[in-house]
Scaffold this active site. Structure first.
Site, PDB file in Angstrom:
ATOM      1  N   CYS A 197       0.840  -1.206   0.000  1.00 27.68           N
ATOM      2  CA  CYS A 197       0.000   0.000   0.000  1.00 27.68           C
ATOM      3  C   CYS A 197       0.875   1.258   0.000  1.00 27.68           C
ATOM      4  O   CYS A 197       1.611   1.487  -0.951  1.00 27.68           O
ATOM      5  CB  CYS A 197      -0.992  -0.042   1.158  1.00 27.68           C
ATOM      6  SG  CYS A 197      -2.343   1.157   0.968  1.00 27.68           S
ATOM      7  N   GLU A 245      -2.632  -8.915   3.046  1.00 25.63           N
ATOM      8  CA  GLU A 245      -2.987  -9.490   4.358  1.00 25.63           C
ATOM      9  C   GLU A 245      -4.479  -9.380   4.648  1.00 25.63           C
ATOM     10  O   GLU A 245      -4.978 -10.027   5.575  1.00 25.63           O
ATOM     11  CB  GLU A 245      -2.158  -8.818   5.468  1.00 25.63           C
ATOM     12  CG  GLU A 245      -2.622  -7.449   5.914  1.00 25.63           C
ATOM     13  CD  GLU A 245      -2.244  -6.289   4.986  1.00 25.63           C
ATOM     14  OE1 GLU A 245      -2.521  -5.141   5.366  1.00 25.63           O
ATOM     15  OE2 GLU A 245      -1.672  -6.535   3.906  1.00 25.63           O
ATOM     16  N   HIS A 303      -3.849  -4.574  -0.137  1.00 26.35           N
ATOM     17  CA  HIS A 303      -3.426  -5.204   1.119  1.00 26.35           C
ATOM     18  C   HIS A 303      -3.548  -6.721   0.990  1.00 26.35           C
ATOM     19  O   HIS A 303      -4.644  -7.262   1.165  1.00 26.35           O
ATOM     20  CB  HIS A 303      -4.300  -4.715   2.280  1.00 26.35           C
ATOM     21  CG  HIS A 303      -4.010  -3.318   2.703  1.00 26.35           C
ATOM     22  ND1 HIS A 303      -3.030  -3.008   3.619  1.00 26.35           N
ATOM     23  CD2 HIS A 303      -4.555  -2.143   2.321  1.00 26.35           C
ATOM     24  CE1 HIS A 303      -2.990  -1.696   3.792  1.00 26.35           C
ATOM     25  NE2 HIS A 303      -3.910  -1.154   3.007  1.00 26.35           N
TER      26      HIS A 303
END
Length: 196
Positions: A77, A180, A178
């Site tokens: 990001c 994750e 992202h």
């Protein structure tokens, strides 16, 4: 394998660590140069403003360590945006300068900012980072600034305009989304990076 997550003072450090740990690794969140220098993989996360994170990197004397790191680095990001030369955010803050391109505010016409939610990436080049990831897979985005499409783009995404969503220059990689927070497909991308 030694894996480090740079402690950039961001809120998503724990979620990145958990995502990497689920893949069987034991990452260390740190700003300690001696630990960073002996690692095989580095994650550069970022949430918030470019100026705040650059100030932390400067105070911790990490800018040259990052720029001279020879093993794979993944910017996430804002971390991806920091790999570039400057950002329009905060009146043109100077960033790491690994990629000689500027980060621009996302011009979306009538779409809301920030760009939040699931969006697809379209491969521009085949790459080991995309192993077992279908083209036009959807990842989770949260951002208001973009890297325009350039020679380093591995994938692009459209939100009002097309922009670079995955980049690579030498050992430096960046993802605008992202991983994750992107479920199984995000975990696959992290796995691919860690296994390169």
């Amino acid at each position: 394998m030694e894996v480090v997550i740079l402690d950039t003072g961001c809120a998503n450090l724990a979620s990145i660590k958990i995502a990497i740990s689920k893949l069987g690794y034991n990452p260390t969140i740190t700003t300690e140069p001696s630990i960073i220098l002996k690692s095989q993989k580095m994650f550069l996360p970022g949430v918030g403003t470019a100026s705040a994170v650059m100030q932390i990197l400067s105070e911790k004397k990490l800018i040259n360590i990052i720029k001279n790191f020879k093993k794979p680095v993944l910017g996430i990001c804002l971390g991806m945006q920091l790999l570039c030369a400057s950002s329009e955010e905060c009146n043109g803050v100077k960033t790491l300068g690994i990629i000689k391109s500027s980060i621009l505010r996302l011009q979306t016409n009538n779409l809301s900012l920030p760009h939040i939610g699931w969006n697809q990436i379209e491969f521009q080049k085949s790459h080991a980072l995309f192993k077992n990831i279908p083209n036009k897979s959807r990842f989770y985005f949260v951002h208001s600034y973009i890297l325009p499409i350039n020679q380093y783009a591995l994938s692009t995404t459209n939100y009002g305009v097309n922009f670079s969503s995955v980049i690579q220059k030498n050992n430096f990689f960046g993802v605008q989304f992202h991983p994750e927070k992107s479920g199984k497909i995000g975990a696959q991308l992290l796995k691919n990076f860690l296994e390169m």
